[in-house]
Structure formats: C-alpha cells, structure tokens
Write an enzyme that holds these catalytic residues in place. Sequence first.
Site, PDB file in Angstrom:
ATOM      1  CG  ASP A  81      -2.029   0.958   1.402  1.00 22.52           C
ATOM      2  OD1 ASP A  81      -2.344   1.591   0.236  1.00 22.52           O
ATOM      3  OD2 ASP A  81      -2.336   1.222   2.393  1.00 22.52           O
ATOM      4  CG  HIS A  82      -0.482   4.736   0.309  1.00 25.39           C
ATOM      5  ND1 HIS A  82      -1.020   5.919  -0.605  1.00 25.39           N
ATOM      6  CD2 HIS A  82      -1.356   4.773   1.083  1.00 25.39           C
ATOM      7  CE1 HIS A  82      -2.154   5.972  -0.365  1.00 25.39           C
ATOM      8  NE2 HIS A  82      -2.573   4.965   0.709  1.00 25.39           N
ATOM      9  CG  HIS A 188      -5.294   7.466   4.233  1.00 25.03           C
ATOM     10  ND1 HIS A 188      -4.584   8.242   3.533  1.00 25.03           N
ATOM     11  CD2 HIS A 188      -5.267   6.549   3.862  1.00 25.03           C
ATOM     12  CE1 HIS A 188      -4.318   7.427   2.433  1.00 25.03           C
ATOM     13  NE2 HIS A 188      -4.826   6.509   2.493  1.00 25.03           N
ATOM     14  N   GLY A 189      -7.255   7.910   8.380  1.00 26.43           N
ATOM     15  CA  GLY A 189      -7.460   8.363   9.625  1.00 26.43           C
ATOM     16  C   GLY A 189      -8.945   8.690  10.109  1.00 26.43           C
ATOM     17  CG  HIS A 216      -6.314   4.705  -0.834  1.00 26.57           C
ATOM     18  ND1 HIS A 216      -5.213   4.361  -0.357  1.00 26.57           N
ATOM     19  CD2 HIS A 216      -6.572   4.203  -1.916  1.00 26.57           C
ATOM     20  CE1 HIS A 216      -4.588   3.610  -1.327  1.00 26.57           C
ATOM     21  NE2 HIS A 216      -5.457   3.636  -2.235  1.00 26.57           N
ATOM     22  N   GLY A 217      -9.021   5.600   2.780  1.00 21.66           N
ATOM     23  CA  GLY A 217      -9.742   6.179   3.734  1.00 21.66           C
ATOM     24  C   GLY A 217     -11.122   5.737   4.021  1.00 21.66           C
ATOM     25  CG  ASN A 238      -7.001   0.720   0.688  1.00 22.85           C
ATOM     26  OD1 ASN A 238      -7.464  -0.025  -0.325  1.00 22.85           O
ATOM     27  ND2 ASN A 238      -5.675   1.345   0.419  1.00 22.85           N
ATOM     28  CB  THR A 241      -8.242   4.485  10.851  1.00 21.68           C
ATOM     29  OG1 THR A 241      -7.056   4.903  10.181  1.00 21.68           O
ATOM     30  CG2 THR A 241      -8.110   5.260  12.361  1.00 21.68           C
TER      31      THR A 241
END
Length: 300
Positions: A81-82, A188-189, A216-217, A238, A241
């Site tokens: 990932d990333h 993200h987060g 994502h996120g 994805n 968190t």
Amino acid sequence: MLITMKNILQVAEAKQCALGAFNTPNLECVIAVLSTAEKLNLPVIIQFAEVHEDLIPLKIMGPIMVALAEKSTVPVCVHLDHGTALAYLSEALKMGFTSVMYDGSGLEYHDNVANTCMAVEMASRCGASVEAEIGAIGREEGSSLGDKAGNHVGNVTGESCYTDPDQARDFVTRTKIDALACSFGTVHGIYVTKPSLDFLRLSEIRTKVNIPLVMHGGSGICADDYRECISRGIRKINYYTYMSRNGGNYVKEKCASKGSEDVYFHDVVKWGIDAMARDIMSAMKVFSGLPHGVDNVTKE
Ligand code: 13P
C-alpha cells in the site's frame, strides 16, 4: 491461496461488490483478517503500507503475510500500500506480493505517469498487479495526531486535490494499471466532521476509466455511503484505522476491568484479535453486500 489484485477484483466486478483491503502491520491483524474472511468465505486483500515501516519493517512482516496467505482457504491478494519508491516495490515483489501500489500522487503529473509505467513493467515481470493514484488522499492511515482527544482539526483533503476524471482517463490509458485510487472526499485516519463524498465525480471517473476504482480512507464512512460508492464503481475499500482503534480500545477496557489483577500479554493479544475481527466482520459484510454488517462500522 494467493491471487493477484487484477484477478481478485474481477470477482468483485462480477458480483458488483467491493472487497476489503486491510492493513496488517502485525501478526494479530493478519490473523484477525484471514480468520474472518475464512468464516465468511470471502476473498480478501491484506496490505502493508510503507508508512508502517516504523511499526515493523516490510522485510519482517512481508514474508509472514505471504506465508499465511498461501495457506488460507480463501483467495488472498498480498498488496503493498502506498509505495513511494520503486526500490521498495521491488522488495515487495521479490517476497511474493501479488500486487503493489505505486503512489506518485505527490509528484508532477508527468513524473507520476513515468514512474507508474516503470512500476507496471516491474510488476508484470513478476506476474503481479499495480494500483496507482492521481489526486491526493490526505493524511496517513491509523493517524491519531491532533487535539488531546486525538481528533484532527478538520478533514484535510480539499476539492483541489480531488481526482480529475479526464486526467484519470489519460493516466489509465498511458500507464495500463489494474486499479485506480481516486480522491473524492475520503481521507485516511479519523474524520472530525462527517465526510462529504463527491458521488457525481466518482461516477464520471467510472464512465471514463474501465478499471476497478479504489477507495482509500475507508474507516468512518456510513453504510449507505459505502453502498453508494460501490454502486458507482468502487471495488476495493482500504480500511485500517477503525479496526485498529476498536482492537486497542477493547484491550483498554479489558485491562481496566482487571483492576489490580495481573494482565498477561497473551490475553491482551487475544482480546485485540477478537475485537478487530468483530469490526472486520461488520466491514466485510457491508462491502460484500451481506446483511447485518453495519453496527461496528458506523460506530463512532
Ligand atoms: P483508514 O485510515 O480510513 O482506515 O484508511 C486506510 C487506508 O486507506 C490505507 O491505504
């Protein structure tokens, strides 16, 4: 069994659903994800993010992920990932990862295209797939910077960072990637305010790009919004968190309930796995369209 991203996302496309892609920066996450996928008999993606190098290096975690994926009874894609450096992608491919993400979203467009083409060339030599990104998805997964409560001040990604549909078409045509990560309002987060997703943009990207789209996120999105995104072409979500936070908070509660009693580390590990597995199950049910999968996922 191991499977590539391209092949696993064909399953999602055929079923018009999305598959969960869970970050696994420790053995406990891998066990929680794979045991849940096996219970539900669903294909799954486990992934290692370059930003998690400081928790555990790829060279230790990668071979564990590949070995457990090979033994699994369900199809498992092992994905990087990333990845921001081609040498890092190469390391993952040599370990047997079946997919890599090249993240050149911080570069000038033509440099992102050129490096992504090199990533596709490298991965194809290993029979692996490539995901890449244009637009920018803010912050890092599992990030907990911010005020004393761990909250960020505002959702970081602004519309100026959103993926442009025409550029998406150009990018996919030039690079021949297998899946496209696009920015349309997720970060993200932890979200501070309810995320406002640009569904029209997502649909426009899908009409211009004939490959699976990646969200994502994925933590903190409500069930209806997940479903809306899936109906508009999202095939990989994805997610990390919330599963990690749920695991950590459950361990915290259990430890508090023990008062002055000793706490054994093997119990801590088991509580964490069990709590993460409950959250993963809820997420997988929503993503795959199975009923009763919203409770933990929507819980703040
Ligand atoms: P969350 O931080 O929202 O769980 O997203 C994880 C992710 O997108 C990894 O790439």
